[in-house]
Write an enzyme that holds these catalytic residues in place. Sequence first.
Site, short mmCIF file in Angstrom:
data_model
loop_
_atom_site.label_atom_id
_atom_site.label_comp_id
_atom_site.label_asym_id
_atom_site.label_seq_id
_atom_site.Cartn_x
_atom_site.Cartn_y
_atom_site.Cartn_z
N ASP A 30 -78.13 14.92 -41.71
CA ASP A 30 -78.10 14.66 -39.88
C ASP A 30 -79.16 13.93 -39.67
O ASP A 30 -79.91 14.16 -40.17
CB ASP A 30 -77.98 16.73 -39.69
N THR A 86 -65.81 13.58 -32.53
CA THR A 86 -64.90 13.08 -32.01
C THR A 86 -64.77 14.11 -30.74
O THR A 86 -63.71 14.21 -30.15
CB THR A 86 -63.88 13.57 -33.21
N THR A 122 -61.82 16.66 -36.70
CA THR A 122 -60.19 16.15 -36.24
C THR A 122 -60.80 14.47 -36.01
O THR A 122 -61.17 14.70 -34.99
CB THR A 122 -59.90 17.30 -35.16
N PHE A 152 -59.70 24.41 -40.50
CA PHE A 152 -58.99 25.64 -39.41
C PHE A 152 -59.75 26.67 -38.39
O PHE A 152 -59.25 27.56 -38.22
CB PHE A 152 -57.38 25.84 -39.79
N ALA A 255 -52.29 36.47 -22.70
CA ALA A 255 -52.65 36.37 -21.17
C ALA A 255 -54.10 36.42 -21.20
O ALA A 255 -54.90 37.28 -21.67
CB ALA A 255 -51.92 36.64 -19.78
N CYS A 263 -62.52 22.69 -28.92
CA CYS A 263 -60.81 22.14 -29.61
C CYS A 263 -59.80 21.88 -28.54
O CYS A 263 -59.36 20.89 -28.38
CB CYS A 263 -60.74 23.33 -30.38
N LYS A 266 -60.25 19.52 -25.76
CA LYS A 266 -59.93 17.46 -26.35
C LYS A 266 -58.75 17.71 -27.52
O LYS A 266 -59.02 15.86 -27.27
CB LYS A 266 -60.93 18.56 -27.20
C1 UGA Z 1 -59.19 26.21 -32.48
C2 UGA Z 1 -58.29 26.59 -33.17
O1 UGA Z 1 -57.69 28.41 -33.44
C3 UGA Z 1 -59.12 27.34 -34.94
O2 UGA Z 1 -58.17 26.84 -35.90
C4 UGA Z 1 -59.51 25.42 -34.56
O3 UGA Z 1 -60.03 25.13 -35.97
C5 UGA Z 1 -60.48 24.84 -33.94
O4 UGA Z 1 -59.35 25.72 -32.25
C6 UGA Z 1 -60.67 23.70 -34.03
O5 UGA Z 1 -59.91 22.81 -33.90
O6 UGA Z 1 -61.81 23.82 -34.30
P1 UGA Z 1 -61.51 27.80 -30.96
O7 UGA Z 1 -61.81 26.94 -29.87
O8 UGA Z 1 -62.66 28.10 -31.78
O9 UGA Z 1 -60.47 27.31 -32.40
O10 UGA Z 1 -60.96 29.66 -30.58
P2 UGA Z 1 -59.89 30.35 -30.65
O11 UGA Z 1 -59.95 31.36 -30.82
O12 UGA Z 1 -58.79 29.49 -30.80
O13 UGA Z 1 -59.86 30.06 -28.52
C7 UGA Z 1 -59.15 28.69 -28.07
C8 UGA Z 1 -59.05 29.29 -26.36
O14 UGA Z 1 -57.98 29.65 -26.30
C9 UGA Z 1 -60.30 30.27 -26.13
O15 UGA Z 1 -60.64 29.45 -24.93
C10 UGA Z 1 -59.71 31.46 -25.78
O16 UGA Z 1 -60.31 32.52 -24.93
C11 UGA Z 1 -57.98 30.94 -25.43
N1 UGA Z 1 -57.12 32.36 -26.25
C12 UGA Z 1 -56.81 32.53 -27.17
C13 UGA Z 1 -56.04 32.70 -24.75
O17 UGA Z 1 -56.40 32.27 -23.94
N2 UGA Z 1 -54.77 33.67 -25.88
C14 UGA Z 1 -55.09 33.87 -26.86
O18 UGA Z 1 -54.16 34.46 -27.03
C15 UGA Z 1 -55.79 33.16 -28.28
#
Ligand code: UGA
Length: 432
Positions: A30, A86, A122, A152, A255, A263, A266
Site C-alpha cells: 500500500d 474503483t 470491481t 463477492f 425489507a 458496493c 457504486k
Molecule cells: C455486497 C455483496 O453482497 C457482496 O457479494 C459483494 O462482494 C460486495 O457488495 C462488493 O461488491 O464488494 P456488502 O455491500 O458488504 O456486500 O453488503 P450486503 O450484505 O450485500 O448489504 C448491502 C446493503 O443491502 C446493506 O445496506 C443491507 O442492509 C441491504 N440489504 C441486504 C437489505 O436491505 N435487505 C437484504 O435482504 C439484504
Amino acid sequence: MKLCMIGAGYVGLVSGACFSDLGNSVICVDSNLKKINDLKNGIIPIYEPGLEELVKKNYKVGRIKFTNDLKHAVISSDIIFICVGTPTKRNSFQADLSQIYKVTKDIRKHIKKFKIIITKSTVPITTGDKIEKIILEKKARKLFAVVSNPEFLREGEAIRDFMYPDRIIIGTNNKKANNLLKNLYDPIIKRGRKYLNTSRRGAELIKYASNAFLATKISYINEISNLCEKTGVDIEDVSIGMGLDQRIGSRFLRAGPGYGGSCFPKDTRALIGTAEKYNTSLSIVKSTIKSNDQRQKILFNRVKKILKNKINNKKITFLGVTFKANTDDMRESLSLKLIPKLHKLGGKISYYDPSGKKECFEKYKNVHFFNKISLACEKSDLIILHTEWNEFKNLNFKKLIKKKNFIIYDLRNVYSHKKMISNKINYYGIGV
Ligand code: UGA
C-alpha cells in the site's frame, strides 16, 4: 504460492489474510505508509470480525508481510492481485479507473518472468483488455496473463465469504493461468465450492450483474413493503412466502431502509455507465437506483408522520448508524440523510453504535453519541432502530427509556409487531 495484493484496503487485506491462512506467502502493498506501519504493529484499519486475529496469526509466522515497496513485492510474486479502489467519478455514472491504470504501469516496470495479474477490484467490462494493452506496450505477451477474479465478500461476513464462497469466478482463456489459479483455490474447491472459468469480460460482468440483481431484489421487496403498509399486510409474511419458492430464494428479501454501503450504490451506477457507453438500456437497474433514492424520502416522511410533524425539541435516538451490522462503514448509510434532516427540523438526536462515535456527525450541535444504549435511549420520544446489530435484538424498551408514550420505529423489523403491540408499545416497523 507467492502472492502480492496491491492495495491493503478492504478487498486486498481480507483476501491477503485469507490466502496466507491457506498456506500461501503473501505481500500486501500500500502506498499509505501509516497504514503499512499500523498493520505491522497489528493495528487493522477496518472493522471486520475475525480479521485482526487472522492477520496477527499469519504475520507472526511470516506468511503475510506489509510493505510500500511495490517493486520488491512484484518481483518476488507469481500472482499479483490488483485490489485498489474503483469509486464513481464525480458527476458521472462512470467508474474512476485511474488507480487501476496507475498500478498497472507500476507493475509493468517489474515484469521479468511470467506473472498472473488479476483484477480483484470491481472493474467494468473491458478493463482487463485495457490492462493487457498497457502492459503489451512494453512487455512480451508470453510474460504475463491478465485475469479477472471478482470477489463477492460482504462486509461483516468477509472471512466466511472468502473461505466458503458460493462460487469462484476466474475470467481468462489462458490455460496456464487457469491451472495455477485452480491450484491456488484448491483448498476452497475441496470444500465443495464451485469454480467457474469464463471469459475475462464475462467475469467482469458477472460481478456487476450480481450486485445489481441483489440491489434490485432489495428495492423490489422495499416497494412491496410500501404496498403492505397501505393494505394491512405484513411484509414478513410476504418475504417468507416468496422466499419459499426456490426460483426466488429467501436471501436478500429483507425489507429495510434501502441498500447502502460501498458496493451496491457504486456498482449499479457504474453498470448503467457501461450500458450507456454501449447504447444499451438497463431500465431495470435505473429504476432500482431511483427506487433506492426515493426510499430515503419515503422513510423521512414516515418519521415526520409518526411524530405528527412535531420534530422540534423531540429527543430522537438512533440505535446503530452504520449501513449494516458488523461494520464501521458509514458509506451511503441512510443515517447520513435522516440525521441531518431531523436535526434541521429541531430534533435532538442521540445515537449509539457498537462501532463507536462517527466524525461525520460532529458538526451538528444537537447530535450526540453515547457509549451505552441506556444513555442514548433515556427519555427518548422516538427510537429509530436503524442497524440490525445483535445487541439491539433483545431490548427492554420500557426499562431503557424510562418515560411514557415513547415510540419505536424499527427499520429492520427486528421485533415482532404483534408482541410489541400486545406489550402496549407504540411500535412501527417496515411494511406493517
Ligand atoms: C455486497 C455483496 O453482497 C457482496 O457479494 C459483494 O462482494 C460486495 O457488495 C462488493 O461488491 O464488494 P456488502 O455491500 O458488504 O456486500 O453488503 P450486503 O450484505 O450485500 O448489504 C448491502 C446493503 O443491502 C446493506 O445496506 C443491507 O442492509 C441491504 N440489504 C441486504 C437489505 O436491505 N435487505 C437484504 O435482504 C439484504
